[in-house]
Design a protein around this motif. Structure first.
Motif, short mmCIF file in Angstrom:
data_model
loop_
_atom_site.label_atom_id
_atom_site.label_comp_id
_atom_site.label_asym_id
_atom_site.label_seq_id
_atom_site.Cartn_x
_atom_site.Cartn_y
_atom_site.Cartn_z
N GLY A 1 2.88 2.02 -11.00
CA GLY A 1 1.83 1.03 -10.79
C GLY A 1 0.45 1.61 -10.99
O GLY A 1 -0.54 0.90 -10.98
N SER A 2 0.37 2.93 -11.14
CA SER A 2 -0.95 3.52 -11.34
C SER A 2 -1.22 3.76 -12.83
O SER A 2 -2.27 4.27 -13.19
CB SER A 2 -1.11 4.82 -10.55
N ARG B 1 -6.38 -3.45 -13.43
CA ARG B 1 -5.27 -3.01 -14.29
C ARG B 1 -4.83 -4.13 -15.23
O ARG B 1 -4.46 -3.88 -16.38
CB ARG B 1 -4.09 -2.55 -13.44
N VAL C 1 3.16 7.32 -10.03
CA VAL C 1 3.32 5.96 -9.54
C VAL C 1 3.18 5.05 -10.75
O VAL C 1 2.12 5.00 -11.36
CB VAL C 1 2.22 5.60 -8.51
N ASP D 1 -7.91 -3.80 -7.48
CA ASP D 1 -7.09 -2.81 -8.21
C ASP D 1 -6.16 -3.51 -9.21
O ASP D 1 -6.09 -3.13 -10.38
CB ASP D 1 -6.28 -2.01 -7.18
N ARG D 2 -5.46 -4.56 -8.78
CA ARG D 2 -4.51 -5.24 -9.67
C ARG D 2 -5.25 -5.96 -10.80
O ARG D 2 -4.80 -5.95 -11.94
CB ARG D 2 -3.66 -6.27 -8.92
N THR E 1 0.87 -1.18 0.00
CA THR E 1 0.00 0.00 0.00
C THR E 1 0.91 1.23 0.00
O THR E 1 1.89 1.26 0.73
CB THR E 1 -0.85 0.01 1.30
N ARG F 1 -1.60 3.77 -3.98
CA ARG F 1 -1.78 2.40 -4.46
C ARG F 1 -2.36 1.57 -3.32
O ARG F 1 -1.75 1.50 -2.25
CB ARG F 1 -0.43 1.81 -4.91
#
Ligand code: TXA
Ligand code: MG
Length: 338
Positions: A226-227, A321, A224, A317-318, A181, A197
């Motif tokens: 990852g975003s 994406r 980020v 979230d993952r 996180t 995240r």
């Protein structure tokens, strides 16, 4: 297998020599370099194929003096550290002047995390008497699924010494299984604490410690990687669908001679990989299953949409994406003639 004392000592030596070492953390494996060595850190970007303006997280030992990395550390950071470190929480703080720009992506902030994995801690305690740090992104090629075993790292980069990595410290399968996180504390006056995240430590858990609310990332939030919408993705297209539609969808696609592999919690689908109904167990298994299903050479990975409750926040979230790049693929397969 778990690395020995001698292997941990070797990893510390290799890092001090400027080499890259893959390390286990409780979230995912990291591709580590000495955070005080800009050339070593640059080698991480080259190995991953990661754009150089994407900042890296610095991992520190439990009890390390954070003033080497960050300045103006707010009381809220201290509360979160007391509650969640060592553990899967990364804090974005104002960077100290000595932190190399290659780590921060040229920004005025730095990401800090104190991992709970005992091997990561043992290694960090050996670096400059516990005052060193390692910059480490997830040990995968840019945009791909993060590794949760030592073998995944080798699958990505080749064996130690052959590819760009000098050593892979084997700490077994990562307990958490999805990335930490991330909470931004650099804009408290204007935005309050901001979630960049989601991860296993949920918004609710953080809000309980903060005694206030956590804002969601906005356009002005620091970058980020990852975003990015398309991130954490397998090569095979992935579609998320409601439990009630899984069986019919797979049957329709099978009738069109499409090869579909599926990841289901409750849905009854022939040949499906059964996933745990418990969020922690699901996260622990998720990336290994996505890697395995990606090997099947299927037309589609079909994933049953998990529940929307708070403990599933990081997982959802993952998955969202991972599905982003394949938006529309399921529809096209369903509409295609046999
Ligand atoms: O669980 C984790 O966080 C794993 C393990 C290895 O610790 N690491 C990880 O690193 O996921 P990486 O680089 O794959 O993702 C870290 C994210 C990136 O999206 C990066 O942009 C963001 O953290 N980040 C790092 N420093 C930042 C900063 N100063 N400001 C904003 N975002 C930052
Ligand atoms: Mg990553």
């Amino acid at each position: 297998m778990t690395a020995t004392e001698e292997e941990i000592a070797q990893a510390a030596r290799l890092l001090e020599q400027g080499q890259l070492v893959a390390i286990p953390t409780e979230t995912v494996y990291g591709l580590a370099a000495d955070a005080d060595n800009p050339q070593a850190v640059a080698a991480i970007f080259a190995a991953k194929g990661r754009p150089s303006n994407h900042p890296l997280i610095v991992h520190v030992a439990h009890g390390a003096d954070l003033s080497h990395w960050a300045v103006d550390i707010p009381p809220l950071a201290k509360q979160l550290i007391a509650a969640f470190w060592p553990g899967p929480l990364t804090l974005i703080l104002k960077r100290a002047p000595g932190v190399t720009a290659i780590i921060t992506g040229g920004q005025e902030s730095v990401g800090l995390r104190c991992p709970a994995h005992p091997l990561a801690q043992a290694l960090l305690q050996r670096l400059r008497q516990g005052q060193g740090g390692v910059a480490a992104p997830s040990a995968n090629r840019f945009g791909r699924v993060s590794p949760t075993t030592a073998q995944h790292v080798i699958d990505e980069f080749g064996a130690p010494g052959v590819g760009p990595i000098a050593q892979v410290l084997d700490g077994g399968a990562c307990a958490v299984g999805i990335e930490s996180t991330i909470v931004d504390l650099t804009r408290l006056a204007t935005h309050g604490p901001v979630l960049l995240r989601p991860g296993q430590i949920s918004t609710q858990q953080i809000e309980r410690v903060l005694g206030g609310s956590l804002a969601l990332a906005d356009q002005a939030a620091p970058r980020v990687s990852g975003s990015l919408d398309a991130h954490y993705a397998p090569h095979t297209p992935l579609a998320l669908i409601d439990a009630g539609q899984c069986a019919d969808t797979v049957a329709t696609l099978a009738a069109k001679h499409r090869q579909v592999v599926s990841l289901c919690i409750h849905a009854e689908v022939p040949g499906a990989t059964r996933m745990p109904a418990d969020a922690e167990a699901y996260a622990h298994a998720l990336y290994a299953q996505l890697r395995r299903l990606d090997q099947a050479g299927a037309d589609l990975i079909l994933v049953e949409q998990p529940p929307a409750s708070p403990e599933w926040q990081g997982i959802n979230d993952r998955l969202r994406r991972a599905a982003f790049d394949s938006a529309g693929v399921l529809q096209r397969l369903l509409e295609a003639s046999v």
